[in-house]
Design an enzyme around this catalytic site. Structure first.
Site, short mmCIF file in Angstrom:
data_model
loop_
_atom_site.label_atom_id
_atom_site.label_comp_id
_atom_site.label_asym_id
_atom_site.label_seq_id
_atom_site.Cartn_x
_atom_site.Cartn_y
_atom_site.Cartn_z
N ASP A 11 0.85 -1.20 0.00
CA ASP A 11 0.00 0.00 0.00
C ASP A 11 0.89 1.26 0.00
O ASP A 11 0.89 2.02 0.95
CB ASP A 11 -0.96 0.00 1.21
CG ASP A 11 -0.23 -0.02 2.54
OD1 ASP A 11 0.95 -0.44 2.60
OD2 ASP A 11 -0.83 0.41 3.55
N HIS A 242 9.94 -0.31 8.32
CA HIS A 242 9.17 -1.54 8.60
C HIS A 242 9.14 -2.50 7.40
O HIS A 242 9.48 -3.67 7.51
CB HIS A 242 7.71 -1.18 8.91
CG HIS A 242 7.50 -0.29 10.08
ND1 HIS A 242 7.66 -0.70 11.38
CD2 HIS A 242 7.09 1.01 10.15
CE1 HIS A 242 7.34 0.29 12.20
NE2 HIS A 242 7.00 1.34 11.48
C1 BDR Z 1 2.97 -0.58 8.63
O1 BDR Z 1 1.92 0.38 8.53
C2 BDR Z 1 2.07 1.13 7.35
O2 BDR Z 1 1.74 2.47 7.58
C3 BDR Z 1 3.50 0.97 6.92
O3 BDR Z 1 3.63 1.10 5.53
C4 BDR Z 1 3.83 -0.42 7.39
O4 BDR Z 1 3.46 -1.38 6.43
C5 BDR Z 1 3.71 -0.37 9.93
O5 BDR Z 1 2.86 -0.60 11.01
CA CA Z 2 2.91 -0.74 4.13
#
Ligand code: BDR
Ligand code: CA
Length: 317
Positions: A11, A242
């Site tokens: 996303d 992340h």
């Molecule tokens: C996840 O939440 C999204 O906002 C980031 O892209 C990542 O996949 C981290 O908690």
């Molecule tokens: Ca993400």
């Protein structure tokens, strides 16, 4: 080197963009396609972002398939998009010369067809909500044993969540779908906040990567500026990577310390999105755990080495 066949479910998303760049740059990865999901922005926008990033990085050859625009979890509270973290356009509000238009949903079908075309070979890397994977399972439950493995960025097992005290954002965003993914007969490895909150790339390093990595990495640094600003507001000078941390698991699994056990996701109530693992096979009266496959999550890992790997792959000429 024989390449790993990967579908990237995402996303984009600032940290998603770095993960995509890593996958494109790594010689061991054969990126078969990108599937998109709503999350950091509406699915029309995340789909446009994925297509645009691939164009910027000379990879129009990688197909993009739009996926879910809504959660499978019933009675979820009305939510808004995290524009304060990823910007209004999902990638730090940098100018994008490609319009986001209506999309038709083909992600789950693409996952099914690709897995069936390469039985036992495809690795699904999911760094958004698990909705597309769960929809693929609903449409064709027979694909699970044909998937090599499912690697997700998601969960908070022994640490607090980042969207509620209990839940990490990707799991919270479709808790029912995540519970289905952990319950299917495919191997799942979750890269949760337990580890990703240790993979902090400081702002100076990001600028240094941009300097050494050429135009592709300069774009990553540019679209990350607001995200870095968000962390600065919280007292940190840099950003958590992340999603790219989960991408590194595909190529360097030895850098990750895994716990195995059955995993369940709380799919309602105040703790919705909480990820729970049963490593000791405790059963007793807990019928909710019976028949669940054992999956894995990274409780720890070598964060400096993961960051060094990202540096090496994203700056290699
Ligand atoms: C996840 O939440 C999204 O906002 C980031 O892209 C990542 O996949 C981290 O908690
Ligand atoms: Ca993400």
């Amino acid at each position: 080197m024989s390449q790993q066949k990967v579908i990237f479910d995402t996303d984009p998303g600032v940290d998603d963009a770095l993960a995509l760049y890593y996958l494109l740059r790594h010689p061991g990865i054969d990126l078969l396609g990108v599937t998109t999901v709503f999350g950091n922005a509406p699915v029309e926008v995340t789909t446009r972002n994925a297509a645009w990033l691939l164009t910027q990085w000379d990879h129009e050859d990688v197909p993009v398939h739009a996926g879910a625009s809504a959660t499978m979890t019933p009675d979820m509270a009305e939510e808004s998009f995290p524009t304060h973290i990823h910007g209004l356009n999902g990638v730090g509000d940098i100018p994008i010369d490609m319009a986001a238009g209506p999309v038709s949903e083909t992600a789950a079908r693409f996952i099914i067809d690709t897995v069936r075309a390469h039985p036992g070979e495809v690795r699904l890397l999911a760094v958004g909500r698990m909705t597309n994977l769960a929809r693929a399972l609903v449409l064709d439950p027979g694909i699970a044993p044909l998937v090599r493995d499912v690697v997700i960025m998601g969960g908070a097992f022994r640490v607090p969540g980042n969207i509620t005290p209990a839940a990490e954002a990707n799991i919270w965003g479709d808790a029912l779908a995540a519970d289905m993914v952990f319950g299917a007969e495919w191997p799942v490895v979750a890269i949760p906040l337990d580890l990703t909150t240790q993979t902090f790339m400081d702002a100076a390093t990001l600028q240094d990567l941009a300097r050494r990595g050429g135009a592709g990495m300069e774009l990553v640094a540019e679209l990350s500026q607001d995200y870095v600003g968000f962390y600065r507001g919280a007292g940190y000078d840099g950003m958590l990577v992340h999603d790219c941390c989960a991408a590194v698991y595909l190529t360097d699994p030895d850098l990750f310390d895994l716990t195995r056990g059955e995993v369940r996701v709380v799919d309602r109530g105040i703790a919705i999105g909480l990820t729970l693992c049963n490593p000791e096979d405790r059963q007793g009266p807990l019928a909710d755990w019976e028949g669940r496959p054992r999956q894995s999550y990274a409780h720890d890992g070598d964060a400096p080495a993961i960051l060094a790997r990202i540096d090496q792959v994203c700056t290699a000429r």
